[in-house]
Design a protein around this motif. Structure first.
Motif, PDB file in Angstrom:
ATOM      1  N   ILE A   1       0.858  -1.194   0.000  1.00 45.25           N
ATOM      2  CA  ILE A   1       0.000   0.000   0.000  1.00 45.25           C
ATOM      3  C   ILE A   1       0.886   1.232   0.000  1.00 45.25           C
ATOM      4  O   ILE A   1       1.855   1.306   0.757  1.00 45.25           O
ATOM      5  CB  ILE A   1      -0.910   0.050   1.250  1.00 45.25           C
ATOM      6  N   GLU A   2       0.535   2.179  -0.847  1.00 41.16           N
ATOM      7  CA  GLU A   2       1.308   3.417  -0.924  1.00 41.16           C
ATOM      8  C   GLU A   2       0.308   4.572  -0.953  1.00 41.16           C
ATOM      9  O   GLU A   2      -0.523   4.658  -1.855  1.00 41.16           O
ATOM     10  CB  GLU A   2       2.141   3.380  -2.215  1.00 41.16           C
TER      11      GLU A   2
ATOM     12  N   ASN B   1     -11.158   4.305   5.539  1.00 41.39           N
ATOM     13  CA  ASN B   1     -12.263   4.176   4.596  1.00 41.39           C
ATOM     14  C   ASN B   1     -11.880   4.634   3.200  1.00 41.39           C
ATOM     15  O   ASN B   1     -12.418   4.139   2.207  1.00 41.39           O
ATOM     16  CB  ASN B   1     -13.476   4.962   5.092  1.00 41.39           C
ATOM     17  N   ALA B   2     -10.971   5.585   3.139  1.00 48.22           N
ATOM     18  CA  ALA B   2     -10.480   6.016   1.827  1.00 48.22           C
ATOM     19  C   ALA B   2      -9.612   4.922   1.206  1.00 48.22           C
ATOM     20  O   ALA B   2      -9.702   4.645   0.013  1.00 48.22           O
ATOM     21  CB  ALA B   2      -9.703   7.319   1.969  1.00 48.22           C
TER      22      ALA B   2
ATOM     23  N   THR C   1      -2.842  10.360  -3.773  1.00 46.51           N
ATOM     24  CA  THR C   1      -3.131   9.087  -4.420  1.00 46.51           C
ATOM     25  C   THR C   1      -3.007   7.939  -3.432  1.00 46.51           C
ATOM     26  O   THR C   1      -2.225   7.997  -2.483  1.00 46.51           O
ATOM     27  CB  THR C   1      -2.130   8.802  -5.557  1.00 46.51           C
ATOM     28  N   ILE C   2      -3.816   6.915  -3.679  1.00 47.54           N
ATOM     29  CA  ILE C   2      -3.717   5.672  -2.923  1.00 47.54           C
ATOM     30  C   ILE C   2      -3.519   4.560  -3.944  1.00 47.54           C
ATOM     31  O   ILE C   2      -4.328   4.428  -4.869  1.00 47.54           O
ATOM     32  CB  ILE C   2      -5.001   5.381  -2.128  1.00 47.54           C
TER      33      ILE C   2
ATOM     34  N   LYS D   1      -9.889   2.693  -6.797  1.00 46.59           N
ATOM     35  CA  LYS D   1     -10.991   3.426  -7.440  1.00 46.59           C
ATOM     36  C   LYS D   1     -12.300   3.263  -6.682  1.00 46.59           C
ATOM     37  O   LYS D   1     -13.197   4.071  -6.807  1.00 46.59           O
ATOM     38  CB  LYS D   1     -11.172   2.937  -8.873  1.00 46.59           C
ATOM     39  N   GLY D   2     -12.412   2.210  -5.939  1.00 48.81           N
ATOM     40  CA  GLY D   2     -13.646   1.955  -5.192  1.00 48.81           C
ATOM     41  C   GLY D   2     -13.432   0.709  -4.365  1.00 48.81           C
ATOM     42  O   GLY D   2     -12.375   0.082  -4.458  1.00 48.81           O
ATOM     43  N   PRO D   3     -14.437   0.338  -3.559  1.00 47.95           N
ATOM     44  CA  PRO D   3     -14.273  -0.865  -2.740  1.00 47.95           C
ATOM     45  C   PRO D   3     -14.103  -2.097  -3.615  1.00 47.95           C
ATOM     46  O   PRO D   3     -14.673  -2.179  -4.704  1.00 47.95           O
ATOM     47  CB  PRO D   3     -15.576  -0.939  -1.948  1.00 47.95           C
TER      48      PRO D   3
END
Lengths: 290, 298
Positions: free
Chosen positions: A13-14, A60-61, A72-73, A81-83
């Motif tokens: 994860i970044e 949550n983000a 950015t994630i 982009k979404g769950p």
């Protein structure tokens, strides 16, 4: 402990330059600002901070429920982009489907993926076995204790084989004894599965006990105040919580958090309010005062 | 685990006692029949007591009814023409072999079945869709709120104009009576769905239709069944009123006709039949609800 260790390669994860704000009638209010974190593949990372600092918002983000206002994630280089089932999530409120049995809950993600019934039944049983819950597969969640519910929640999140596991104060609603046992179970499962974990909590002991690294967040708007590596050896045991190493880490984190908690409570505890704590009662009891 | 010797000793002691059969454990020896009966009574006593009181209260009710009619009591209300329970029983014994009476009941049941099923088939999906899609809610809700307060009975003249046959207008009245409780409760259930469960489903890879089927629908089921139970009650109310006004058949018409024909025992018989049918249909819905929601049982 020199077992041949295969280094995990996925689950990186970044988060860069992250900021999230809400629009209100008075303009935008920042919930989280200027946050950079990363989780290496197979690493256990915690975020601690005072309540209301935006750590849950941040998680949550990462899960994809909220869009960052800035920054950015990415997970393994792919932007969030979404769950998605790639990022399994465990919620504080258990969030098991009450109308599904324990096994059906665990099967849910596999069912969504279109896996055949018999195949997913077998997979769910295996996973439930790992968490010692095989005997309860036919129970409805209502009949389980809080600790068992959360174990099912973790197993359910793991069932789809996610790249990372996100936990949002998963043990926050449990009593102190159960919480300690759950921490032991979680660290044990993590040790065996070698999955990347991002764990949000306000409990300092919990963060130190479980993590490879701890991020400490500031009061709202949240940002990263410090990053503390936890060099305690693995596997972690409850007895370590009494070691001088642990206590030193705890003292350090405690003072960081305390500062922020006081800041966060700034509105509640004014100078005048603090003075109230010093009023001398001269041995009067409550009855004398009222 | 070897930090404290005291702890170790304690554990060993525990192991030793565990291997021996514990002396004080409740052994399943065959108890005397008296002991068993006593135990059974202690476990079920409350239920037996409630049952006895229930029977007693019904018996007292019948007795009071009997006395009031036997002595033709006139005290503000007039029991002069009210049939006695025995007279009602006589008329029941006759009616049960009377094909016409059975036809009344069968027709009422058919109207309820049609009207109520239509209301459920329209009300539940509409409530679900309204709860999920804002635009549908915004479009339909105002109309439904304007029509909802109008009692189904007030629709009778309009229904007679709208539908070519009497039968259709009665079914329509029954439909209207049960439709709004079903719609409103389904919608209410949808608004109460825990958003965390929806998020959990999303995290597990569920798409919109799956979330609808796997989360929103089952989460709303308890409220849907509340709506169905209330809707069934109102369906009977509306049906009886509609039959009394415009019917030629049906248990409501039977009751009204009995009054016109001075068949007083049949009035009470009709009333009791309506009560029994209403109770049976609501029990049926409750049973279906229990089957549909096995997780609700503690």
């Amino acid at each position: 402990m020199s077992v041949v260790e295969t280094r995990p390669v996925r689950g990186h994860i970044e988060v860069k330059n992250f900021a999230l704000s809400y629009e209100t009638i008075d303009g935008s209010v920042a919930a989280v600002t200027n946050t950079d974190i990363h989780v290496n593949p197979g690493e256990f990372v915690s975020i601690v901070g005072p309540s209301g600092c935006g750590k849950s918002t941040f998680l949550n983000a990462v899960a994809g429920f909220l869009k960052p206002t800035e920054g950015t994630i990415t997970v393994d280089g792919e932007p969030v982009k979404g769950p998605s089932a790639e990022r399994g999530m465990v919620f504080q409120q258990y969030s098991l489907f009450p109308w599904k049995t324990v096994r059906e809950n665990v099967e849910f993600g596999l069912k969504m993926r279109g896996m055949a019934r018999s195949q997913r039944e077998r997979a769910a049983r295996t996973l439930l076995g790992l968490a010692g819950l095989e005997a309860f597969e036919k129970h409805y969640p209502e009949r389980l204790s809080g600790g068992m519910k959360q174990r099912v929640g973790i197993v359910r999140a793991l069932a789809t084989g996610p790249k990372v596991l996100l936990l949002d104060e998963p043990f926050g609603a449990l009593d102190a004894q159960t919480r300690v046992i759950m921490q032991q179970i979680l660290t044990n499962m993590w040790q065996r599965l070698k999955i990347s974990v991002l764990f949000v909590t306000h409990d300092i002991d919990e963060a130190i006990f479980l993590s490879d690294r701890v991020y400490c967040m500031t009061a709202r708007p949240g940002s990263i105040k410090a990053e503390i590596p936890i060099p305690l050896e693995r596997p972690r045991q409850q007895s370590m919580m009494m070691s001088s190493e642990f206590l030193a880490l705890r003292r350090g984190l405690m003072s960081l958090i305390r500062e922020e908690s006081l800041k966060a409570m700034g509105g509640e505890i004014s100078d005048l309010g603090m003075q109230g704590l010093n009023i001398e009662l001269h041995g009067q009891s409550l009855a004398d005062v009222i | 685990m070897s930090s404290s010797p005291a702890l170790v000793r304690h554990e060993e002691a525990a192991v030793v006692t565990a291997t021996e059969p514990p002396a004080s454990a409740p052994v399943a020896t065959p108890a005397g029949i008296g002991v068993l009966a006593g135990r059974w009574y202690r476990l079920n006593g409350d239920r037996i007591r409630a049952m006895l009181i229930c029977i007693a209260s019904l018996v007292v009710f019948l007795l009071v009814w009997h006395l009031l009619t036997k002595y033709r009591v006139v005290f503000f209300v007039r029991f002069t023409n009210v049939p006695s329970p025995l007279a009602v029983y006589d008329s029941f014994a006759r009616a049960i072999h009377d094909p016409k009476f059975l036809l009344h009941i069968a027709l009422s049941c058919r109207r309820i079945l049609l009207g109520f099923s239509l209301a459920a088939l329209v009300g539940v999906p509409l409530g679900l869709v309204m709860g999920r899609f804002k635009l549908v809610h915004e479009v339909i809700f105002p109309v439904s709120e304007v029509l909802r307060p109008i009692p189904a009975i007030a629709w009778v003249p309009m229904a007679i104009m709208l539908w070519p046959t009497n039968e259709q207008s009665i079914v329509f009245i029954t439909f209207l009576g049960s439709f709004f409780p079903i719609l409103v409760n389904t919608l209410h259930g949808m608004t109460l769905v825990d958003p965390v469960l929806v998020r959990a489903a999303r995290c597990l890879g569920a798409r919109e239709t799956s979330i609808f089927r796997e989360v929103y629908f089952p989460a709303s089921l308890p409220h849907i069944f509340t709506g169905l139970t209330i809707g069934m009650g109102v369906a009977w109310v509306s049906l009886i009123a509609a039959e009394m006004i415009s019917g030629q058949y049906g248990i409501g018409y039977f009751t009204w006709e009995a009054y016109s024909l001075v068949q007083y025992p049949d009035i009470a018989l009709g009333m009791i039949a309506i009560g029994v049918l209403g109770l049976a249909s609501s029990l049926l819905i409750r049973a279906v609800g229990r089957l549909a929601m096995p997780w609700g049982r503690a």
